[in-house]
Design an enzyme around this catalytic site. Structure first.
Site, PDB file in Angstrom:
ATOM      1  CG  ASP A 197      -2.432   0.838   1.105  1.00 10.20           C
ATOM      2  OD1 ASP A 197      -1.919   1.984  -0.564  1.00 10.20           O
ATOM      3  OD2 ASP A 197      -2.846   1.606   2.131  1.00 10.20           O
ATOM      4  CG  ASP A 212      -4.196   4.415  -4.236  1.00 10.04           C
ATOM      5  OD1 ASP A 212      -2.566   3.496  -3.209  1.00 10.04           O
ATOM      6  OD2 ASP A 212      -4.805   4.293  -3.873  1.00 10.04           O
TER       7      ASP A 212
END
Length: 478
Positions: free
Chosen positions: A151, A356
Site C-alpha cells: 500500500d 496509488d
C-alpha cells in the site's frame, strides 16, 4: 488508342497507391504503431494455474508479488480461485471516497491508512482493503512470514499480533485459531515495545482514543466502514531475504481488529512518511523501490533499491500534496487509439493526481473521463453494449467473438513522460460475457484524480523518493 492509354495509366496509378497503402500498413504493424490491442477473450477468465514470472528477481532485495485472489496467492490454501470482481469494485469505491474525504476536509497530518473494506455490513469481513497485491515478508527472530498488502497510500506497516504463552492474561482466542499467520511477539527474541516517551511516538502516531499504559505508544486506525485496527508501536527484525535483514524496524502491532478478516496479516506501508518501510531502510536502499503488478494468474515483484530497474524507464516528477504522504503526479494529456483527447489543460491542474497501489480503478475528472469514454465508444462500435456494473458504466458483451480489438490508451505526465498502458489495463472483465472500460469518473471537478493499480498492471513502476521522481517502463513482469 488514347482512351486505352489513359485507362492503363489510371490502373497503374491505382495499383501504386494501393501497394503504398498496404506497404505503409505493414510497416506500421512492424514498427509497433498499430493503435489497438487484440485481446484473446479466453485469457480474461481466471486461471487455476500459477505461472511464475521470468522477472522474479532472484536478488537480496526482491519480494514476490501476487494478486491476493489469484492462482499464485498463498491465501488460497489449496482452494479454487474465487475472484468477486463486483465486490472488489465496491470496496474500491469506499477507498476512493476516503481519500477524497481526507483531502477535501483538509484533515490533520496523522497516519495515512487508506485500505478500506466495503461499507455493506454483510461484506465488511472481506480481506482488508481494496488493495489487490500482497508480498510475504519475515518479521522477528526466528523469522515469522507475514502476508501483507502492498500500500503506497499507507504510512505505517502493521501486522496482527497476539501475545501467546507469557501468562494466562495475555492469551486470546486467536492464539488457538488455525491461522498461523498471526505474529506472536513473545516468540521473537528481537522484539521490543516502543514507549510513549520515545521520539518515534510523535503526535501523528500516538492515539489517545484507546486505553494504553505509559510504557507503550498506542495507535488506532479507523476506516470508513466501522472497521479498525488498534495496537501499539513496536520494533523488530524484518527479513526481505536471508541476505537482507534489518534490525529495529518500527511497525504497528495490532491487538484488536474490527470487521477485518484474518486472511491477510496487515499492511506494508510504502508512502513517503518517515515510518514507512522505504524510509526506514533508506540507508540501504536509498529510498528507492520498484514493483510490477501481475495479472491474477502470474507473479510480479517488489524490489527495494535500484536493482533490476529497466534502462528504458521514463521519469516524471513527484508532486507534493499538503498534509499527506501520498505520491502526487501531473497528468498532462490522454491518448486513445492514437488520438490525443481534447481535454482543457485546466482540468488536471487542480487538485492534480496521485498514483496509488491500493486503488484498483483509475479515477479521472468528469470532463477527462467523458472525453476518454467517448473516444473509447467510437472505437468499439462493432461490439454489443452491456449493462453498467458498480462504478463502471461502459461495458460490452463480446459473445460470438474469439478476440476483441481494443484501442490503446496512453497517459502523458509532467516532464514529457508518456506511458502506454499494458494490454490488461484497459478492459475490466466481470465474466466471459461482460467486460467494461476500466476507468471511472469522479463525482466532482475538485476531486483528486487517481492512477490505480489496474492501469499499472505489467508496468515496471519505480519510486525514487530521494530523487523526487516516479518512473515507468513496459514489460515489468515478463
Amino acid at each position: 488508342m488514347s482512351f486505352a492509354r489513359n485507362l492503363l495509366n489510371i490502373i497503374i496509378l491505382l495499383c501504386v497507391y494501393l501497394n503504398r497503402g498496404f506497404t505503409e500498413g505493414a510497416q506500421e504493424r512492424e514498427s509497433g504503431r498499430v493503435d489497438y490491442h487484440t485481446i484473446q477473450l479466453s485469457s480474461l477468465s481466471p486461471s487455476s494455474s500459477c505461472v511464475p514470472s521470468s522477472k522474479e528477481y532472484d536478488t537480496k532485495s526482491s519480494l514476490r508479488v501476487v494478486h491476493k485472489h489469484g492462482a499464485c496467492s498463498p491465501l488460497r490454501s489449496g482452494k479454487a480461485v474465487k475472484l468477486d470482481r463486483a465486490d472488489i469494485l465496491r470496496r474500491d469505491q469506499a477507498r476512493v471516497d476516503s481519500i477524497h474525504s481526507k483531502l477535501t476536509n483538509n484533515l490533520e497530518d496523522r497516519l495515512t491508512q487508506t485500505g478500506l473494506p466495503v461499507k455493506d455490513e454483510s461484506k465488511s469481513k472481506e480481506d482488508l482493503g481494496s488493495g489487490s497485491y500482497i508480498v510475504t515478508i519475515g518479521i522477528g527472530t526466528p523469522t515469522h512470514n507475514q502476508p501483507l498488502i502492498i500500500d503506497t497510500g499507507s504510512d505505517l506497516t502493521w501486522t496482527k499480533c497476539r501475545q501467546c504463552g507469557r501468562s494466562r492474561r495475555y492469551i486470546s482466542l486467536a492464539c488457538n485459531s488455525k491461522n498461523k499467520d498471526i505474529f506472536n511477539p513473545s516468540s521473537s527474541t528481537s522484539f521490543n515495545t516502543v514507549s510513549s516517551t520515545s521520539r518515534v511516538c510523535s503526535d501523528d502516531i500516538r492515539s489517545t482514543d484507546i486505553p494504553c499504559s505509559a510504557y507503550r505508544c498506542c495507535y488506532s486506525i479507523d476506516y470508513n466502514d466501522n472497521s479498525s485496527s488498534e495496537g501499539y508501536l513496536a520494533e523488530d527484525k524484518f527479513t526481505v531475504t536471508t541476505a537482507d535483514v534489518f534490525s529495529g524496524i518500527h511497525f504497528g502491532c495490532s491487538e484488536k481488529e474490527a470487521n477485518i478478516n484474518d486472511n491477510t496479516a496487515g499492511l506494508l506501508g510504502l508512502s513517503s512518511h518517515v515510518l514507512s518501510f522505504p524510509s526506514q531502510t533508506a540507508n540501504k536502499y536509498n529510498n528507492i523501490f520498484s514493483y510490477c503488478f501481475p495479472s491474477p494468474d502470474r507473479t510480479g515483484h517488489l524490489t527495494f533499491g535500484s536493482t533490476g530497474i529497466s534502462s528504458s524507464v521514463k521519469y516524471t516528477p513527484i508532486k507534493s500534496l499538503p498534509k499527506t504522504h501520498l505520491y502526487g503526479l501531473d497528468i498532462v494529456s490522454i491518448t486513445v487509439g492514437g488520438k490525443k483527447l481534447e481535454i482543457p489543460s485546466t482540468v488536471f491542474s487542480h487538485p492534480r493526481a496521485i498514483i496509488d497501489s491500493g486503488t484498483v480503478i483509475t479515477r479521472l475528472p468528469p470532463k477527462a473521463y467523458a472525453a476518454l469514454r467517448g473516444a473509447f465508444k467510437e472505437n468499439m462500435k462493432n461490439y454489443t453494449t452491456a449493462s453498467a456494473v458498480e462504478l463502471l458504466d461502459t461495458c460490452y458483451d463480446p459473445k460470438g467473438f474469439d478476440t476483441m480489438s481494443v484501442p490503446k490508451v496512453s497517459f502523458s505526465f509532467g516532464g514529457g513522460t508518456t506511458v502506454e498502458l499494458g494490454l490488461n489495463g484497459i478492459l475490466y472483465p466481470l465474466n466471459a460475457s461482460h467486460v467494461c472500460l476500466a476507468f471511472a469518473g469522479n463525482d466532482n471537478d475538485g476531486d483528486l484524480a487517481i492512477f490505480g493499480s489496474f492501469q499499472q498492471m505489467t508496468l515496471q513502476v519505480v519510486y525514487d523518493t530521494a530523487g523526487g521522481r516516479i518512473g515507468f517502463a513496459q514489460n515489468g513482469c515478463s
